[in-house]
Design a protein around this motif. Structure first.
Motif: not given
Length: 316
Positions: A140-147, A160-180
């Motif tokens: 929910g709002a104010g949480h930090t989530v790692l995907v 996107q769904l986590a952001v819409a809930r008001g969470a801050a999101v950290i996402g792991t991916a290959s570097e070429h996907n970081h802009d996405l």
């Protein structure tokens, strides 16, 4: 009609298109003329035979869980759609068969006008999975989530769904996907060695929840979360050994009882949330590639690389 299936375990080459009898909508169901349908990552494991000890399949196995199309048949008791309506949704999890010219759906919602057929065809599965897991983690709002694995078909929607809930999101991916990932609202980082330290640098006060869409890193994810109850995976079969819940969805009966041992209830309410967010320009479905039905084997090959950026879909 044409339908994608396999009749033996094996590599992607066992997947083929066959002529089969068209299905019909039963009570509470609709049939659609499919425009696009998703290639389900979990079906790679079923097709290869890796899951045969746990989930043996009955041949021929018709593939495809989610689809989008035009309603052409309405079952008894259905009042919210009519013939000619454009919808997206999913088929019965047991019978599947959405990778076809016609498919019967048991859950659906209006196709957002902002989405192409390809996006809509690949949307319902990730929306359901992401909603189900985020609900279990009570994000929910104010949480930090790692995907973990945030650039894939489920990961991009989960961000996107986590952001819409008001969470801050950290996402792991290959570097070429970081802009996405940045464009979806996540703070990106790479996976692999040093993940615990990188996430701590981005979230020094800690992470409230971890959504694992990639597998293979549960010890690090547990170290980041600090509690197995705050980690849910959808793909790591070592989860029980770590005390981590592995989420798979199952329908509920009329009493609300989940029809599946150890399963979570399918998050059907996620479809309406997705329609609203899409209308507000806050949810898109990145499509890695679109193949014709006849090239379903090539779609499976791409899925098995686990490097697809978003969802893989088939065009009917």
């Amino acid at each position: 009609m044409r339908s994608v299936q396999f009749t033996e375990y094996g590599p992607p080459s066992v997947v083929h298109v066959a002529e089969v009898a068209a299905p019909h909508a039963g009570p509470g169901e609709i049939r659609v003329a499919v425009r696009a349908s998703g290639v389900s990552a979990g079906e790679m494991l079923l097709r290869s035979g890796e899951m045969r000890a746990v989930l043996p399949v009955t041949f021929p196995y018709r593939t495809g869980f989610d689809a989008a199309g035009v309603v052409d048949e309405v079952g008894d008791g259905v009042t919210d759609v009519g013939v000619g309506d454009e919808v997206f949704g999913w088929a019965d999890a047991a019978t599947r068969g959405a990778n076809a010219e016609f498919a019967v759906l048991v859950a659906w919602a209006p196709k957002p006008g902002a989405w192409s057929w390809e996006e809509a065809g690949g949307a319902a599965g990730p929306v359901e999975t992401a909603t189900r897991v985020l609900d279990r983690l009570a994000v929910g709002a104010g949480h930090t989530v790692l995907v973990q694995g945030a650039a894939g078909g489920v990961g991009t929607v989960a961000v996107q769904l986590a952001v819409a809930r008001g969470a801050a999101v950290i996402g792991t991916a290959s570097e070429h996907n970081h802009d996405l990932l940045r464009s979806l609202g996540a703070e990106p980082t790479t996976y692999g060695t040093g993940l615990v330290e990188r996430v701590h640098a981005l979230a020094p006060t800690g992470v409230d929840a971890v959504f694992d869409c990639a597998g293979g890193a549960l010890p690090d994810l547990l170290a980041i979360a600090g509690d197995a109850a705050r980690v849910v995976t959808i793909c790591d079969f070592t989860a029980p050994a770590h005390g981590v819940h592995m989420s798979h969805g199952a329908p509920v009966d009329e009493t609300g009882t989940v029809l599946g041992s150890g399963a979570d209830p399918l998050a059907s309410h996620g479809l309406a949330i997705a329609v609203r967010l899409a209308g507000e320009g806050r949810l898109r479905v990145p499509v890695a590639a679109a193949f014709p039905l006849a090239a379903a084997a090539a779609a499976h090959e791409l899925s098995e690389t686990r490097h697809a950026r978003g969802r893989i879909v088939l065009i009917s």
